[in-house]
Write an enzyme that holds these catalytic residues in place. Structure first.
Site, PDB file in Angstrom:
ATOM      1  N   ASP A 183       3.974 -41.811 -14.537  1.00 12.78           N
ATOM      2  CA  ASP A 183       2.835 -41.419 -13.702  1.00 12.78           C
ATOM      3  C   ASP A 183       1.987 -40.348 -14.397  1.00 12.78           C
ATOM      4  OD1 ASP A 183       1.211 -41.459 -11.514  1.00 12.78           O
ATOM      5  OD2 ASP A 183       2.594 -40.393 -10.186  1.00 12.78           O
ATOM      6  N   ASN A 194      -0.774 -52.005  -7.596  1.00 13.02           N
ATOM      7  CA  ASN A 194      -1.809 -51.581  -8.546  1.00 13.02           C
ATOM      8  C   ASN A 194      -3.021 -52.515  -8.587  1.00 13.02           C
ATOM      9  OD1 ASN A 194       0.563 -50.185 -10.944  1.00 13.02           O
ATOM     10  ND2 ASN A 194      -0.633 -49.153  -9.379  1.00 13.02           N
TER      11      ASN A 194
HETATM   12  C1  FPP Z   1       0.389 -44.368 -13.631  1.00 13.98           C
HETATM   13  O1  FPP Z   1      -0.600 -43.431 -13.905  1.00 13.98           O
HETATM   14  C2  FPP Z   1       0.418 -45.366 -14.675  1.00 13.98           C
HETATM   15  C3  FPP Z   1       0.158 -46.705 -14.492  1.00 13.98           C
HETATM   16  C4  FPP Z   1      -0.184 -47.278 -13.191  1.00 13.98           C
HETATM   17  C5  FPP Z   1       0.161 -47.661 -15.598  1.00 13.98           C
HETATM   18  C6  FPP Z   1       1.156 -47.383 -16.658  1.00 13.98           C
HETATM   19  C7  FPP Z   1       0.927 -48.297 -17.791  1.00 13.98           C
HETATM   20  C8  FPP Z   1       1.031 -47.960 -19.074  1.00 13.98           C
HETATM   21  C9  FPP Z   1       1.439 -46.616 -19.522  1.00 13.98           C
HETATM   22  C10 FPP Z   1       0.777 -48.951 -20.154  1.00 13.98           C
HETATM   23  C11 FPP Z   1       1.492 -50.252 -19.964  1.00 13.98           C
HETATM   24  C12 FPP Z   1       1.746 -50.885 -21.246  1.00 13.98           C
HETATM   25  C13 FPP Z   1       2.590 -51.912 -21.455  1.00 13.98           C
HETATM   26  C14 FPP Z   1       2.987 -52.215 -22.820  1.00 13.98           C
HETATM   27  C15 FPP Z   1       3.132 -52.759 -20.384  1.00 13.98           C
HETATM   28  P1  FPP Z   1      -1.834 -43.294 -12.911  1.00 13.98           P
HETATM   29  O2  FPP Z   1      -2.934 -44.153 -13.403  1.00 13.98           O
HETATM   30  O3  FPP Z   1      -1.383 -43.597 -11.513  1.00 13.98           O
HETATM   31  O4  FPP Z   1      -2.175 -41.782 -13.073  1.00 13.98           O
HETATM   32  P2  FPP Z   1      -2.787 -40.806 -11.951  1.00 13.98           P
HETATM   33  O5  FPP Z   1      -1.765 -40.733 -10.838  1.00 13.98           O
HETATM   34  O6  FPP Z   1      -2.919 -39.518 -12.698  1.00 13.98           O
HETATM   35  O7  FPP Z   1      -4.088 -41.389 -11.526  1.00 13.98           O
END
Ligand code: FPP
Length: 243
Positions: free
Chosen positions: A19, A67
């Site tokens: 996260d 998501n």
């Molecule tokens: C959460 O941060 C992260 C995600 C929803 C996506 C995570 C995905 C990756 C790190 C890359 C995936 C790659 C592969 C190879 C499958 P957020 O966007 O919710 O952060 P925030 O809470 O700060 O908005």
């Protein structure tokens, strides 16, 4: 440096809710997608680190069934990232004997993303070291619903008696059955200071140890991982019993 032991107490199955990519980007005046890109680099770093520590399964929550509610441009980017990740990093995963696995449903996932995922699974299928398991288009409740459907079908077909339904059977019907004998999580880590499960592996987290990290996922590194393992090694897991 830390004194993480590679002996008995290294958690076999570590799962991470990655996260804070968006916040990492915002703090730097960047687009959210830049945060996801850096998050991908952190995946690479931690996959090798965890494998070197002797972890058997590393599960990463990469895309949840919730998501899809994000802006289309961000969803599009998140669907493209696995393509780039596997394109660039499969050779080094193979060199480190890491096998790729994916857990989730295909619905709505673009065919180019599915193709890249299946190619990576196929190219690493001979690897006998750590399993790098991506929870992609995954939801914990959905997983349980799907398991119940398969069991209900078998009951209806006379293949399974109701009295035969037990925890073991349900465990076998979950997406995580591919990870057996390590489908239960030992250590569950979440970055960015949030302290919730967000529909992540509800069944498999029944007796896991939780570790919450303030840093955002793109800043996650081997030192933080080692601190999590050290914390785990100090805990007394009782599984409801007494020590
Ligand atoms: C959460 O941060 C992260 C995600 C929803 C996506 C995570 C995905 C990756 C790190 C890359 C995936 C790659 C592969 C190879 C499958 P957020 O966007 O919710 O952060 P925030 O809470 O700060 O908005």
């Amino acid at each position: 440096m830390s004194a993480v032991s590679n002996q008995l107490t290294v958690p076999k199955h570590v799962a991470i809710i990655m996260d804070g990519n968006g916040r990492w980007a915002k703090e730097r005046g960047l687009k959210r997608t830049e945060g996801h890109r850096e998050g991908m680099e952190a995946i690479r770093r931690i996959a090798h680190h965890a494998a070197d520590k002797g972890v058997k399964v590393l599960t990463l929550y990469a895309f949840s069934t919730e998501n899809w509610k994000r802006p289309p441009q961000e969803v599009h980017y998140l669907m493209k990232l696995p393509v780039e990740f596997f394109d660039r990093f499969v050779p080094e995963l193979i060199a480190n004997n890491i096998r790729v696995n994916m857990m989730g449903i295909k619905d709505k996932v673009p065919s180019s993303t599915l193709k890249a995922i299946h190619k990576a699974i196929d190219e690493t299928k001979h690897c006998t070291g750590m399993v790098l398991n991506f929870a992609f288009n995954y939801g914990g409740r959905l997983e349980i619903v799907e398991a119940i459907k398969t069991i209900a079908q078998d009951v209806s077909d006379g293949q399974v008696a109701i009295r035969a339904i037990d925890e073991e059977l349900i465990t076998q019907r979950l997406f995580s059955n591919d990870l057996a004998p390590y489908s239960d999580i030992d250590l569950m880590i979440r970055s960015s200071g949030e302290q919730r499960l967000s529909n992540f592996m509800l069944w498999q987290n029944a007796y896991s140890e939780f570790y919450f990290v303030e840093k955002n996922w793109p800043d996650f590194d081997g030192k933080i991982f080692d601190e999590a393992i050290l914390s785990y090694q100090k805990r007394h897991r009782r599984f409801g019993g007494l020590v």
